[in-house]
Design an enzyme around this catalytic site. Sequence first.
Site, PDB file in Angstrom:
ATOM      1  CD  GLU A 192      -1.371  -2.659  -0.975  1.00 14.79           C
ATOM      2  OE1 GLU A 192      -1.675  -2.271  -2.120  1.00 14.79           O
ATOM      3  OE2 GLU A 192      -2.122  -2.558   0.003  1.00 14.79           O
ATOM      4  CE  LYS A 234      -1.482   0.885  -0.184  1.00 10.98           C
ATOM      5  NZ  LYS A 234      -2.438   1.582  -1.034  1.00 10.98           N
TER       6      LYS A 234
HETATM    7  C1  5MM Z   1      -8.516   1.078  -2.116  1.00 14.98           C
HETATM    8  O1  5MM Z   1      -8.517  -0.336  -1.952  1.00 14.98           O
HETATM    9  C2  5MM Z   1      -7.541  -1.021  -2.716  1.00 14.98           C
HETATM   10  C3  5MM Z   1      -8.146  -2.013  -3.652  1.00 14.98           C
HETATM   11  O2  5MM Z   1      -8.797  -3.049  -2.990  1.00 14.98           O
HETATM   12  P1  5MM Z   1      -9.529  -4.214  -3.843  1.00 14.98           P
HETATM   13  O3  5MM Z   1      -8.658  -4.655  -4.942  1.00 14.98           O
HETATM   14  O4  5MM Z   1      -9.731  -5.287  -2.802  1.00 14.98           O
HETATM   15  O5  5MM Z   1     -10.824  -3.676  -4.332  1.00 14.98           O
HETATM   16  C4  5MM Z   1      -6.501  -1.649  -1.756  1.00 14.98           C
HETATM   17  O6  5MM Z   1      -5.516  -2.367  -2.438  1.00 14.98           O
HETATM   18  C5  5MM Z   1      -5.866  -0.532  -1.022  1.00 14.98           C
HETATM   19  O7  5MM Z   1      -5.111   0.239  -1.914  1.00 14.98           O
HETATM   20  C6  5MM Z   1      -4.969  -0.992   0.094  1.00 14.98           C
HETATM   21  O8  5MM Z   1      -5.502  -2.090   0.785  1.00 14.98           O
HETATM   22  C7  5MM Z   1      -4.802   0.160   1.056  1.00 14.98           C
HETATM   23  O9  5MM Z   1      -6.080   0.622   1.420  1.00 14.98           O
HETATM   24  P2  5MM Z   1      -6.405   0.829   2.952  1.00 14.98           P
HETATM   25  O10 5MM Z   1      -7.887   1.088   2.988  1.00 14.98           O
HETATM   26  O11 5MM Z   1      -6.014  -0.441   3.642  1.00 14.98           O
HETATM   27  O12 5MM Z   1      -5.565   2.013   3.379  1.00 14.98           O
END
Ligand code: 5MM
Length: 351
Positions: A192, A234
Amino acid sequence: MVSFLSTFSSTSVIDMDRELLEKTAMELVAPGKGILAADESNGTMSSRLEAVGVEPSPETRRSYRTNIFSTQGYEDAISGIILFDETIRQSMDDGTPIPEYLASRGIHPGIKVDTGAKDLANHSGEKITEGLDGLRERCAEYFRMGARFAKWRAVIKIGDGLPSDANISTNAHALARYASICQEQGLVPIIEPEVLMEGDHDAQTCYDVTARILDATFDECNVQGVHIPGALLKPNMTLPGKDCSVQGSREMAAQMTVDCLASHVPFDLPGIVFLSGGQSDEDATAHLNLMNAMDNEHPWQLSYSYGRALLAHALQTWASGSNEESQQAFAHRAKMNSLARSGDWSVDLEV
Ligand code: 5MM
């Protein structure tokens, strides 16, 4: 620039293991299915709970998430759920360990294995994602606990002179090292590299920066011997920054996203599972739907690994006291995105 078929020269992942990785990766992007990203770190999840008036604790985080996981019927739309370290060690209300419960419903448990984005030395405002130390051992433990895939998120910020070459190269290298270690331990790596939507940059700038990080990441994957058919990407979609005065159409965003990926992602990657990145629920679904409705065929499955775009409304309703409405909100978004996998979503389904 990456070649369109990755070259695989490593001897670290034997043939049988490669086949298993490929099988798991294909199951994660099976038609109509995508991934739920429920891997917010404790800091992020606590902020989200506080924002809806709930006191954060291990028990409130568990209670909210297990209510989502218990929703009926969402297996048709969700192939895997990414968990945080705290969650993979927790249990459902009846005492069943969460990874065991998910597997019993045919859902692959996944795990976030990075330890977060930290300041990049000598590069103000930029981040390097850490977590390589001890990663082999942690992956082995997570595999024993039932995890079958993993996630590592690099954060790339666009700004004045940003991202720097150092930001791109260090994150690309870490993503490839992570992916290589995961595959050695039997976990499908989700790679990602997220180009953030924060800022006033235009869509072309997002395209150019996304191309840079994708090229660097797949070059490093090649060097490290990552087995591309046993991995998933991702990425962000190619979108203007949130503060850009020209936002453009959904059609343009979908076309630019596919164009960028087609030029910078190996064709033997099985699937691309987008992040939502702060888009509205409906935008995230509509963009995916448009990409899957295009006449031209894509070499990879185009799917989702959404966090906020699947759960934002579900969190609000759970906090207001209704477990059932929270489950309905999640089930609805899961269904909408499942339809978007085949271009069959339309706005009138959003009642
Ligand atoms: C769910 O959030 C994930 C973890 O975030 P932190 O490490 O900052 O707590 C994040 O990596 C998430 O999987 C991705 O950003 C995709 O989530 P979104 O909300 O952007 O679809």
